[in-house]
Scaffold this active site. Structure first.
Site, short mmCIF file in Angstrom:
data_model
loop_
_atom_site.label_atom_id
_atom_site.label_comp_id
_atom_site.label_asym_id
_atom_site.label_seq_id
_atom_site.Cartn_x
_atom_site.Cartn_y
_atom_site.Cartn_z
N ASP A 189 -8.43 7.62 11.56
CA ASP A 189 -8.45 6.21 11.02
C ASP A 189 -10.46 5.61 12.19
OD1 ASP A 189 -8.56 3.94 9.85
OD2 ASP A 189 -6.58 3.89 9.90
N ARG A 193 0.54 -1.77 0.14
CA ARG A 193 0.01 0.11 0.11
C ARG A 193 0.37 1.24 -0.10
NH1 ARG A 193 -3.22 -0.83 5.12
NH2 ARG A 193 -4.60 1.31 4.32
N HIS A 208 -5.29 -2.68 13.18
CA HIS A 208 -6.97 -2.66 13.36
C HIS A 208 -6.78 -4.19 14.80
CE1 HIS A 208 -7.20 -1.86 8.98
NE2 HIS A 208 -8.31 -2.01 9.69
N LYS A 230 -2.08 9.95 3.96
CA LYS A 230 -1.73 9.15 4.82
C LYS A 230 -1.48 8.26 5.33
CE LYS A 230 -5.47 5.49 3.73
NZ LYS A 230 -6.14 4.25 4.16
N HIS A 231 -1.25 6.76 6.89
CA HIS A 231 -1.36 7.59 8.10
C HIS A 231 -0.79 8.15 9.04
CE1 HIS A 231 -3.11 3.06 6.42
NE2 HIS A 231 -4.10 4.17 6.96
#
Length: 220
Positions: free
Chosen positions: A122, A4, A47, A34-35
């Site tokens: 986020d 990413r 997460h 981001k981030h």
């Protein structure tokens, strides 16, 4: 972050992101950087648990911050920034992730870096936020700390909890009216920009032409 990310050279990454952001804007899309303040060097999935950037402040400024500063300094507004659920002990030792942290959001992003666009968190439904603070209290902390919007991706109940917590904080004065007005001003500014753009038919999404571009990018 892995694939990413745009690369591992901070200056080059900033140049690429500036070009991508310009392309988004040309198509009527509001870019989001981001981030913040940078998550590429972490090895924990936010997460599941809170990552920590355990490097010096000097290293953060010469590596993680460079792409953000490059785009902010060279790219026309409007821009938005997403704040990460990530600990930065070199910048602040309160144990608050950047997404809820006034030292990071207001002290560094706003005052030191001069960013006046919209800051969004986020997803507040991610495990480390829900388990430690809860969505409602986290939303109040985020807006109080300098975020203008909170991201809540999955459940209506969580969205309602955040809304109700923010309303209570606003009515009690725990969330100052000036902070709300500041966030509203920024949100209205990007909405006005979006409304000024020519309409683009949604039929272009997933078109053969777009798929061809995606394939060419993947092929390098």
């Amino acid at each position: 972050i892995g694939e990413r990310a745009f690369g591992n050279n901070p200056t080059r990454v900033g140049q690429i992101i500036a070009s991508v952001a310009a392309g988004f804007q040309a198509g009527g899309v509001l870019p989001c950087l981001k981030h913040f303040p940078g998550q590429g060097a972490t090895d924990v999935d936010s997460h599941v648990s809170l990552p920590s950037l355990t490097v010096s402040a000097a290293k953060l400024w010469e590596r993680e911050m460079v792409p953000f500063r490059k785009v902010m300094d060279t790219h026309p507004r409007p821009l938005t920034v997403m704040a990460a659920h990530i600990l930065t002990p070199a910048l602040d030792r309160t144990g608050l992730p950047a997404s809820l942290n006034p030292t990071v959001l207001t002290g560094i992003l706003r005052r030191r870096m001069g960013f006046d666009g919209v800051v969004i968190t986020d997803d507040l439904e991610m495990d480390p936020i829900v388990k430690r603070w809860g969505v409602g209290p986290a939303a109040v902390r985020a807006i109080s700390g300098g975020a203008d919007m909170v991201l809540i991706c999955h459940t209506f109940a969580a969205q309602t909890a955040a809304r109700n917590a923010l309303l209570r904080a606003a009515r009690s004065g725990a969330l100052p009216a000036a902070r709300i007005d500041e966030a509203l001003r920024r949100i209205q500014a990007v909405k006005a920009w979006a409304a000024s753009r020519p309409a683009i038919p949604l039929s272009v999404l997933g078109s053969k032409e777009h798929q061809a571009v995606v394939r060419s990018i993947r092929q390098g």
